[in-house]
Motif scaffolding. Structure first.
Motif, PDB file in Angstrom:
ATOM      1  N   ALA A  49       0.801  -1.224   0.000  1.00 35.24           N
ATOM      2  CA  ALA A  49       0.000   0.000   0.000  1.00 35.24           C
ATOM      3  C   ALA A  49       0.833   1.273   0.000  1.00 35.24           C
ATOM      4  O   ALA A  49       0.374   2.307  -0.506  1.00 35.24           O
ATOM      5  N   ASN A  50       2.024   1.227   0.564  1.00 37.91           N
ATOM      6  CA  ASN A  50       2.808   2.455   0.738  1.00 37.91           C
ATOM      7  C   ASN A  50       4.211   2.321   0.155  1.00 37.91           C
ATOM      8  O   ASN A  50       5.192   2.734   0.773  1.00 37.91           O
ATOM      9  N   GLN A  51       4.306   1.761  -1.026  1.00 35.32           N
ATOM     10  CA  GLN A  51       5.593   1.674  -1.704  1.00 35.32           C
ATOM     11  C   GLN A  51       6.023   3.075  -2.152  1.00 35.32           C
ATOM     12  O   GLN A  51       5.183   3.901  -2.506  1.00 35.32           O
ATOM     13  N   PRO A  52       7.327   3.342  -2.155  1.00 32.00           N
ATOM     14  CA  PRO A  52       7.782   4.659  -2.618  1.00 32.00           C
ATOM     15  C   PRO A  52       7.477   4.865  -4.091  1.00 32.00           C
ATOM     16  O   PRO A  52       7.674   3.966  -4.914  1.00 32.00           O
ATOM     17  N   THR A  68      -4.465  -2.090  -0.526  1.00 32.90           N
ATOM     18  CA  THR A  68      -4.227  -2.361   0.887  1.00 32.90           C
ATOM     19  C   THR A  68      -3.307  -3.569   0.990  1.00 32.90           C
ATOM     20  O   THR A  68      -3.268  -4.406   0.085  1.00 32.90           O
ATOM     21  N   ASN A  69      -2.582  -3.658   2.079  1.00 28.03           N
ATOM     22  CA  ASN A  69      -1.688  -4.809   2.257  1.00 28.03           C
ATOM     23  C   ASN A  69      -2.476  -6.113   2.329  1.00 28.03           C
ATOM     24  O   ASN A  69      -2.064  -7.139   1.768  1.00 28.03           O
ATOM     25  N   VAL A 188      -9.386 -10.403   5.124  1.00 32.19           N
ATOM     26  CA  VAL A 188      -9.386  -9.179   4.311  1.00 32.19           C
ATOM     27  C   VAL A 188     -10.673  -8.386   4.463  1.00 32.19           C
ATOM     28  O   VAL A 188     -10.655  -7.164   4.645  1.00 32.19           O
ATOM     29  N   TYR A 189     -11.810  -9.094   4.403  1.00 31.15           N
ATOM     30  CA  TYR A 189     -13.094  -8.404   4.311  1.00 31.15           C
ATOM     31  C   TYR A 189     -13.938  -8.479   5.578  1.00 31.15           C
ATOM     32  O   TYR A 189     -15.019  -7.885   5.631  1.00 31.15           O
ATOM     33  N   GLY A 190     -13.472  -9.220   6.582  1.00 34.29           N
ATOM     34  CA  GLY A 190     -14.250  -9.345   7.809  1.00 34.29           C
ATOM     35  C   GLY A 190     -15.393 -10.318   7.695  1.00 34.29           C
ATOM     36  O   GLY A 190     -16.241 -10.406   8.589  1.00 34.29           O
ATOM     37  N   SER A 191     -15.428 -11.068   6.593  1.00 32.96           N
ATOM     38  CA  SER A 191     -16.462 -12.075   6.358  1.00 32.96           C
ATOM     39  C   SER A 191     -15.884 -13.159   5.467  1.00 32.96           C
ATOM     40  O   SER A 191     -15.139 -12.857   4.531  1.00 32.96           O
TER      41      SER A 191
END
Length: 392
Positions: A49-52, A68-69, A188-191
């Motif tokens: 998610a936060n690659q340079p 998202t990771n 990932v999705y909570g389900s």
């Protein structure tokens, strides 16, 4: 009485300590652990998610499905899982291989019922473009829409619902029966519910995470204000090639170049080098089948990592694989023929109504080749987060 109470308390504490020492933590996702071992650590996810991203990169797509990771981790599993095909033999990675910049060294990729109709497109920097449509003919409005179409294709992965194939709902049932998928979807999705939309979002996140910004070009671009000035880390030949790539050509009334550069940036603008939206085709209108014409190929991958840093090609180029080297690619654009029936040729390739004639000399060809090689990095071939998570 006090002595008995004290004795019982000491015994209880001793028993508690013994239980604590013998206690083995049960993983929250035991099927994931059993399937992937240390290849997939849900407690320590890779950075997707936060690659340079270099400051000079300004084009993005996919804002409606941010990386998202967790999502990209699920996408990685789906991308490499051969169980997404009807006979458990083909995955997305079968046609888009990390070793070849996520393309295929073969002319046509093998599917469950034959071979693909077009060469498999490289998946490099798909996030960094204005053009958000996918497939060579842009028939998918987004990467999300594209991501499950190969699964739904009879020839490729075999859940088409036609020609004796089961439909996509059969795949959903199949994935629910694989113990690691309900766990991953829960993570990932909570389900644990598995749907096509969730599959699409995860695959798209993983594919958009595949980026390449560690090239010689990027090292030079980071040191200057814009692409138009010489790069301090480039050779004279590479800077010459860059200038030829960026500078529009000048043509006479018959479409013959009389000055300027090659104008490659007219369709593949730096620094992303992706295809410009609303482009026509590039004059290559053949088919892998060898019959008929295909004039609707208006999408192309980024020009980054066309070749490896040593100049080795990442498989044949163009949708027909007819181009096998950078020299041949430049040669194609050097002389554009107006083929009968090609009503969709990009206007930039037919100045004044004529197929362009660039009249390149050998020095110019070599310089452009040298520049094109600077667009290749190394990380994309080796980074574990884009590799196969399944044990060998």
């Amino acid at each position: 009485m006090k002595r008995i109470t004290l004795t019982l308390l000491i015994g209880f504490l001793a028993l508690s300590c013994q239980k604590s020492e013998d206690y083995v933590a049960v993983p929250d996702y035991p099927a994931v652990t059993a399937t992937f071992g240390t290849n997939l650590d849900l407690d320590n996810l890779a950075n997707y998610a936060n690659q340079p991203i270099p400051s000079y990169i300004t084009k993005f797509n996919g804002q409606n499905n941010p990386i998202t990771n967790k999502g990209a981790t699920l996408g990685r599993v789906l991308f490499y899982d051969k169980k997404l095909s009807s006979n458990n033999s083909i995955s997305c990675a079968s046609c888009h291989q990390q070793a070849h910049a996520f393309s295929d060294a073969q002319l046509a990729s093998t599917g469950v019922n034959g071979v693909t109709e077009r060469h498999s497109m490289r998946l490099i920097n798909t996030r960094f473009s204005i053009e958000s449509k996918f497939f060579w003919d842009e028939r998918a409005a987004s990467l999300e829409a594209q991501s499950t179409q190969p699964i739904r294709n009879h020839g490729e992965m075999g859940y088409s619902g036609t020609n004796g194939d089961e439909d996509f709902s059969a795949l959903i049932t199949k994935l629910n029966g694989l113990s690691y998928y309900p766990e991953l979807f829960q993570f990932v999705y909570g389900s644990p519910e598995i749907t096509e939309a969730k599959i699409q979002n995860a695959l798209a996140q993983f594919i958009r995470s595949i980026q390449s910004f560690d090239s010689k070009y990027d090292q030079g671009r980071s040191q200057v204000a814009n692409d138009g000035v010489p790069f301090p880390n480039f050779t004279n030949q590479e800077n010459m090639g860059k200038n030829l790539f960026l500078t529009p050509p000048q043509f006479n009334a018959q479409g013959v170049r009389t000055g300027g550069g090659l104008g490659c940036a007219g369709c593949h603008a730096a620094p992303e080098f992706d295809i410009a939206p609303n482009s026509g085709n590039n004059g290559i209108i053949g088919t892998l089948a060898g019959s008929g014409i295909d004039i609707h190929v208006t999408r192309a991958p980024s020009l980054r990592d066309l070749v490896k840093t040593d100049g080795t090609v990442n498989g044949p180029m163009m949708h027909t694989g007819v181009i096998s080297s950078l020299k041949a690619a430049i040669g194609h654009y050097g002389t554009i023929n107006l083929a009968p029936g090609n009503t969709n040729l990009d206007p930039k390739l037919r100045p004044n109504g004529f197929g362009q004639q660039l009249n390149l000399n050998q020095q110019e060809v070599n310089a452009v080749i040298a520049f094109m090689r600077t667009l290749s990095g190394t990380q994309v071939y080796t980074d574990v987060k884009w590799s196969n998570p399944f044990p060998n």
